[in-house]
Enzyme design. Structure first.
Site, PDB file in Angstrom:
ATOM      1  CG  ASP A  13      -1.133  -1.443   1.316  1.00 57.49           C
ATOM      2  OD1 ASP A  13      -2.582  -1.875   0.432  1.00 57.49           O
ATOM      3  OD2 ASP A  13      -1.914  -1.470   2.318  1.00 57.49           O
ATOM      4  CE  LYS A  16       3.669  -2.961  -4.588  1.00 63.62           C
ATOM      5  NZ  LYS A  16       2.940  -2.059  -3.112  1.00 63.62           N
ATOM      6  N   GLY A  40      -4.036  -4.403  -4.512  1.00 65.58           N
ATOM      7  CA  GLY A  40      -4.416  -3.842  -5.415  1.00 65.58           C
ATOM      8  C   GLY A  40      -3.724  -2.603  -5.994  1.00 65.58           C
ATOM      9  CG  HIS A  41      -1.231  -1.464  -8.472  1.00 67.66           C
ATOM     10  ND1 HIS A  41      -0.812  -1.360  -7.529  1.00 67.66           N
ATOM     11  CD2 HIS A  41      -0.277  -2.770  -8.942  1.00 67.66           C
ATOM     12  CE1 HIS A  41       0.022  -1.973  -7.261  1.00 67.66           C
ATOM     13  NE2 HIS A  41       0.416  -3.067  -8.157  1.00 67.66           N
ATOM     14  CD  GLN A 224       1.376  -9.326  -2.330  1.00 67.02           C
ATOM     15  OE1 GLN A 224       1.858  -9.657  -2.755  1.00 67.02           O
ATOM     16  NE2 GLN A 224      -0.044  -9.627  -2.005  1.00 67.02           N
TER      17      GLN A 224
END
Length: 430
Positions: A13, A16, A40-41, A224
């Site tokens: 988080d 990235k 998630g992005h 991650q």
């Protein structure tokens, strides 16, 4: 010009997605090398928000090849849903701009069900997983019983492979008091979606080798963060794959010299989702303020993130383990308006000083942070694109972090928007 790997250097988080998207303007290929759709992005481009969990961040840029490497575990059902969602936002996803490794292991409904049963059980360690089936899929890959993406192109073999897989899973399900999985239903579901998935399935190792031979730039995208690495993270509260840059080549089918520069993404404070140690965690109003200002909710699950001060000792350790050459510092603007800031510079355990986080959850749960207090700033850093636009104390904060983590800061992100970046060093030029 170096091929670049981007890895998170905290517990994920770190932002990235934006950095990979920004760098993808300089790349020809963007390749995911580990993780699954638990990571998630969030990308904000010209006011439009794109939420990705499995697809590489480069997919939103035209003219780029996006690759899902063999180190990724792929939920084929979730992949189709994500493609459909992006296409509804005007993003074109075809076999010309997306390739899935034929040897990538599949996440199936039985993996998600097992994940939920374990996390919901009264026995065992609660890891705080996303319950997306990531861990069980990696277990089956290691146990040599996984179905892989290439298997979808051979429907005549699916029934035997599913039966072999369910010998293991049904034994576990009986142990949890759950009914056995229906092999026929699973085969039918896979047969139905196979024609939609197989056009994307390719020998990724060959595509990437050809790209390197042609002098194309490859951007390797991790999910991650280093502190969730199955070997080097805060075990057992980790993910099920290697998140450090050393896995970028392995997870894409290339040799160890494929990565020329490693960029570590570091948030200007610290967050964590799920269970596990967190030395600088704040459970007071300051922690709440960081979470609210930083919109700290998981992209995939919506779970509220735990927040705390920047932990320089921990980041310094993860940067070394992850092989990071330079750092991208994100979310500096979240710290605007704090009169003073604290930075973790070390620890005490049973009165003894430590300059690193020792392995072993028994020691990690007893840790006390040692802080250094630095002056905050009242002016805004949001949307800054040069050093001259930053308040003097914000510059001092960045420079102090650079000293403590023992790595140069290559760029600073000052908002979720794509172009709000202060660039000191271009990773592709190092």
């Amino acid at each position: 010009m170096a091929d670049v790997a981007v890895v998170g250097a905290q517990w994920g988080d770190e932002g990235k997605g934006k950095i990979v998207d920004w760098l993808s303007a300089r790349a020809d290929v963007v390749a995911r090398f580990q993780g699954g759709h638990n990571a998630g992005h969030t990308l904000v481009i010209d006011g439009t928000t794109y939420k990705l969990s499995l697809l590489p961040s480069g997919i939103v840029r035209a003219g780029r090849l996006s690759v899902i490497g063999s180190g990724v575990v792929v939920d084929p059902f979730a992949l189709l849903e994500e493609i459909a969602r992006l296409e509804s936002q005007g993003v074109n996803v075809t076999p010309d701009n997306l390739a899935v490794a034929e040897n990538a292991a599949l996440i199936l409904p039985v993996h998600q069900e097992l994940d939920r049963m374990r996390e919901g059980s009264a026995a065992g360690v609660k890891i705080g997983t996303t319950r997306r089936g990531i861990g069980p899929a990696y277990e089956d890959r290691a146990g040599r019983r996984a179905l892989r993406a290439g298997d979808l192109a051979r429907p005549e073999t699916l029934a035997a492979k599913v039966e072999n897989l369910l010998v293991h899973h049904n034994a576990l399900r009986r142990g949890f008091g759950a009914p056995e999985a229906d092999a026929g239903a699973l085969v039918r579901a896979l047969t139905e979606i196979a024609p939609k998935i197989t056009p994307f399935v390719k020998p990724v190792w060959r595509l990437l080798d050809e790209a390197r031979r042609e002098g194309k730039r490859i951007l390797f995208e991790g999910a991650q963060g280093a502190l969730l690495d199955v070997d080097h993270g805060t075990y057992p509260y980790v993910t099920s794959s290697n998140t450090v840059a050393g896995h970028a080549a392995t997870g894409c089918g290339l040799g160890p010299r494929a990565v020329g520069y490693v960029l570590g993404i570091v948030k200007a404070y610290t967050t964590r989702v799920g269970e596990g140690p967190f030395p600088t965690e704040l459970t007071d109003e300051t922690g709440l303020r960081l979470g609210e200002r930083g919109h700290e909710f998981g992209t995939v699950t919506g779970r509220k993130r735990r927040c705390g001060w920047f932990d320089a000792a921990l980041v310094r350790q993860s940067l070394k383990v992850a092989g990071v050459d330079g750092v991208a510092l994100t979310k500096l603007d979240v710290l605007d308006g704090f009169e003073t800031l604290k930075v973790g510079v070390g620890y005490r355990i049973d009165g003894e000083p430590y300059d690193y986080l020792p392995a072993g959850v028994d020691m990690q749960t007893k840790i006390e942070p040692i802080y250094e207090t630095v002056e905050g700033w009242s002016a805004s850093t949001a949307r800054a694109r040069s050093w001259a636009e930053l308040p003097a104390q914000a510059v001092k904060y960045v420079r102090r972090l650079e000293e403590l983590i023992e790595r140069p800061i290559a760029l600073v992100s000052t908002s979720p928007e794509r172009e709000d970046v202060i660039l000191m060093r271009d990773p592709f030029q190092d």
